[in-house]
Write a protein that holds these residues in place. Structure first.
Motif, PDB file in Angstrom:
ATOM      1  N   UNK A   1       0.828  -1.208   0.000  1.00 20.30           N
ATOM      2  CA  UNK A   1       0.000   0.000   0.000  1.00 20.30           C
ATOM      3  C   UNK A   1       0.859   1.253   0.000  1.00 20.30           C
ATOM      4  N   UNK A   2       0.386   2.245  -0.731  1.00 20.28           N
ATOM      5  CA  UNK A   2       1.048   3.531  -0.708  1.00 20.28           C
ATOM      6  C   UNK A   2       2.136   3.701  -1.753  1.00 20.28           C
ATOM      7  N   UNK A   3       2.349   2.683  -2.569  1.00 18.57           N
ATOM      8  CA  UNK A   3       3.411   2.817  -3.565  1.00 18.57           C
ATOM      9  C   UNK A   3       2.939   3.544  -4.805  1.00 18.57           C
ATOM     10  N   UNK A   4       1.690   3.400  -5.093  1.00 15.36           N
ATOM     11  CA  UNK A   4       1.190   3.908  -6.368  1.00 15.36           C
ATOM     12  C   UNK A   4       0.520   5.248  -6.255  1.00 15.36           C
ATOM     13  N   UNK A   5      -0.129   5.494  -5.154  1.00 16.97           N
ATOM     14  CA  UNK A   5      -0.918   6.717  -5.093  1.00 16.97           C
ATOM     15  C   UNK A   5      -0.685   7.489  -3.822  1.00 16.97           C
ATOM     16  N   UNK A   6      -1.141   8.759  -3.855  1.00 12.30           N
ATOM     17  CA  UNK A   6      -0.986   9.561  -2.634  1.00 12.30           C
ATOM     18  C   UNK A   6      -2.269   9.567  -1.814  1.00 12.30           C
ATOM     19  N   UNK A   7      -3.401   9.246  -2.445  1.00 13.90           N
ATOM     20  CA  UNK A   7      -4.647   9.213  -1.683  1.00 13.90           C
ATOM     21  C   UNK A   7      -5.002   7.767  -1.372  1.00 13.90           C
ATOM     22  N   UNK A   8      -4.800   7.375  -0.132  1.00 14.33           N
ATOM     23  CA  UNK A   8      -4.966   5.961   0.164  1.00 14.33           C
ATOM     24  C   UNK A   8      -5.923   5.680   1.310  1.00 14.33           C
ATOM     25  N   UNK A   9      -6.396   6.710   1.991  1.00 15.35           N
ATOM     26  CA  UNK A   9      -7.236   6.448   3.165  1.00 15.35           C
ATOM     27  C   UNK A   9      -8.697   6.251   2.784  1.00 15.35           C
ATOM     28  N   UNK A  10      -9.444   5.628   3.693  1.00 16.00           N
ATOM     29  CA  UNK A  10     -10.856   5.403   3.394  1.00 16.00           C
ATOM     30  C   UNK A  10     -11.601   6.738   3.333  1.00 16.00           C
ATOM     31  N   UNK A  11     -11.139   7.725   4.101  1.00 18.82           N
ATOM     32  CA  UNK A  11     -11.809   9.033   4.065  1.00 18.82           C
ATOM     33  C   UNK A  11     -11.680   9.661   2.664  1.00 18.82           C
ATOM     34  N   UNK A  12     -10.465   9.581   2.116  1.00 17.36           N
ATOM     35  CA  UNK A  12     -10.230  10.140   0.787  1.00 17.36           C
ATOM     36  C   UNK A  12     -11.051   9.394  -0.275  1.00 17.36           C
TER      37      UNK A  12
END
Ligand code: GDP
Length: 593
Positions: free
Chosen positions: A320-331
């Motif tokens: 997780x977190x390698x591809x994108x900057x928006x990774x949280x469920x809130x986002x």
């Protein structure tokens, strides 16, 4: 504005044929940007990104001022129309600009939009663009356009279309093929001369049909459409006629007209004007905004129901977190709900888990485009395989059926019929145009369309067009009908978790791999579902490093689903260096290539 000085047109083009460049030039040459500084303050709503990039993004609505004329240009979706947007746009305009590349000629994807335009009796102008290209073949391309018009049953009036030869790149145009004028004046003049001006009644009770939606965090939902009758004023109270026949009251908090690529606040507008309205909460496509003293609704048009759903999940994998900057469920949640503001054909549901959302839409491509857009915006997520939305009607399980239209070259007729037959499609109609093109109409369980686009494009060598609208709910077929998903899963340096984002917008096939699938070095055979197996070939060495890191054993069990594109897979399959050659991979390669 005098009604005689208004022109409302839609612009139709295959991707890359120069739509954006052309509108850009029309804006520049109309002198609009000289007023840019003055306009700036009055801009109530302008997308920052658009402002930053200047005019490289084509707005849905562009307005060009030429002499005393206001020319409204509405962009049309090129190849993916999910909520009947094309149909609605055609009701907003009085003519169309068909932009065709002077070398490439007519391409299949614009046909769907053009068909709708001609059906709506709109007046066309054909712009043969890129005339500066050394390999331009304008005369032949015009012949192709004529053939296409005939095939689409254009009327005699429509067939007398004017042609403008243009180079949007150079900013030149002309009415003849041989020599370009210095500017694009002839194009403005052709629009003004050939496209009729609006003739709806001004002295009648207000009626405005909400045709498109936009959203802005300051003013909320924005309704865009054409004033069908009467006059609309900022601040006025209105009746909103809902699609189910109900009426609610509202107020036009803000009224905007279009100027260039921006919206500008205006105090009033009249029948035939294209405007945007803010301040009516929950306003929806297909609703009529009317004079409260004469609450008369315009005819309601159907909006297709979602038929397919997928679960969108936060990426919980070790990568997780390698591809994108928006990774949280809130986002993820925010982004999905924002999409709902403008896409009428989409539904989003929360689930018991805050990390998962059920997203329902008009088919695989609809959802794929959303995922691809999100990925480009920097969202990282995982998705489940798609499934059809089943309903219980009168105690019986029913599933969605679609009305499917395909336009194909005659030589692929047999293969297409056979492939659709195995997917339980029933043929309803067939028209042979006699020019090598055939149009077929089917009724098919929505389930049968899952994964079909790729097979269809292969069968028609990319020349087929496939379109579907909702038909009805019908007997539950259950299981996946026909259609094997065939493909190869290829790991990249980034590891398995990054596969979710590798679909292309063209939807050249998406693959779904279920949790529990075993992945081991070299060769993998995974069960996709009951009647479609996926043979997965993992590239050795560098591609497997990340997976090994995640699991010391050579076998990794997928915890979450994976999606990947066939194109990506083909690229690897074609490259022996990365591919382990086994009898299975050779068999597969033969099958796919
Ligand atoms: P759109 O996808 O239809 O909006 O196409 P664009 O306006 O983005 O143009 C696609 C590509 O074609 C860009 O690289 C443009 O520079 C190029 N292009 C557009 N118009 C012309 C033209 O008149 N002549 C040439 N040679 N290239 C053009």
């Amino acid at each position: 504005q005098q009604r005689e000085n208004i022109r409302n047109i839609a612009i139709i083009a295959h991707v890359d044929h120069g739509k954006t460049t052309l509108v850009d030039q029309l804006l520049k040459q109309s002198g609009l940007f000289q007023q840019h500084e003055v306009v700036q303050d009055r801009m109530m709503d302008s997308n920052d990104l658009e402002r930053e990039r200047g005019i490289t993004i084509l707005a849905k609505n562009t307005a060009i001022t030429y002499k005393d004329y206001l020319i409204n240009i509405v962009d049309t979706p090129g190849h993916a129309d999910f909520g009947g947007e094309v149909e609605r746009i055609m009701k907003m305009v009085d003519g169309v600009l068909l932009v065709v590349d002077a070398f490439e000629g007519c391409m299949p994807q614009t046909k769907v939009v053009l068909r709708k335009a001609l059906e709506h009796q709109l007046i066309p102008i054909v712009v043969i663009n890129k005339i500066d290209r050394p390999n331009a073949r304008a005369a032949e391309v015009i012949d192709e356009v004529i053939d296409l018009f005939i095939e689409l049953e254009a009327t005699d009036t429509q067939l007398e279309f004017p042609v403008v030869y243009a180079s949007a790149l150079m900013g030149t145009a002309s009415a003849t093929e041989d020599k370009q004028d210095e500017n694009m004046l002839v194009l403005y003049d052709t629009i003004v001369e050939h496209i009729p001006y609006p003739t709806e009644q001004l002295d009648a009770p207000l009626q405005f049909l909400v045709t498109l939606l936009d959203y802005n965090e300051y003013v909320g939902r924005i309704a865009i459409g054409r004033v069908n009758r009467g006059i609309i004023r900022q601040g006025q109270s209105v009746a909103v006629m809902m699609r189910d026949g109900g009426i609610k009251s509202g107020r036009i908090e803000k009224l905007y007209g279009f100027q260039g690529l921006k919206r500008i606040e205006i105090s009033e507008a009249g029948a035939g004007d294209l405007v945007a309205i803010a301040g009516i909460r929950e306003i929806n496509i297909g609703e009529t905004i009317a004079d409260p003293a004469h609450p008369e609704a315009l005819p309601v048009f159907a909006i297709d129901e979602p038929t397919l759903q997928m679960t969108f999940l936060v990426n919980n994998s070790p990568f997780a977190g390698r591809e994108g900057k928006w990774i949280t469920s809130r986002k993820l949640r925010e982004r999905l709900f924002k999409e709902l503001e403008t896409d009428v054909a989409l539904r989003v549901e929360e689930t018991e888990s805050p990390d998962a959302f059920i997203v329902a839409g008009r088919g695989e491509l609809h959802l794929t485009v959303l995922i691809e857009n999100m990925r480009r915006e920097g969202y990282e997520l995982q998705v489940s395989k798609p499934e059809v939305i089943v309903k219980v009607i009168e105690g019986k399980k029913q599933e969605p059926y679609e009305r499917l239209f395909v336009d194909i070259p005659e030589e692929s007729l047999g293969a297409v019929m056979e492939s659709l037959g195995s997917r339980k499609a029933e043929m309803i109609n067939m028209i042979n145009h006699g020019n090598g093109q055939v149009r077929l109409e089917f009724r098919i369980p929505a389930r049968g369309l899952i994964g079909y686009r790729t097979a269809f494009l292969t069968l028609t060598r990319g020349y087929g067009i496939l379109n579907h609208v909702f038909d009805s709910y019908g007997p539950f077929v259950g299981q996946t009908v026909g259609g094997r998903h065939e493909g190869v899963l290829v790991a990249t340096e980034k590891g398995v978790s990054s596969f979710y984002g590798m679909m292309s917008v063209e939807d050249r096939g998406t693959m779904f791999l279920e949790p529990g699938t075993e992945i081991y070095e070299g060769m993998i055979v995974g069960e996709h579902n009951r009647d479609s197996d996926i043979v997965v070939n993992i590239c050795k060495e560098k591609q497997l490093t990340n997976m090994r890191a995640a699991n010391k054993d050579e076998t990794v069990k997928l915890k979450t689903p994976i999606v990947f594109s066939l194109e990506q897979a083909l690229e690897y399959l074609n490259n022996d260096e990365y591919c382990e050659i086994t009898p299975e991979s050779i068999r597969l390669r033969k099958k796919i290539l």
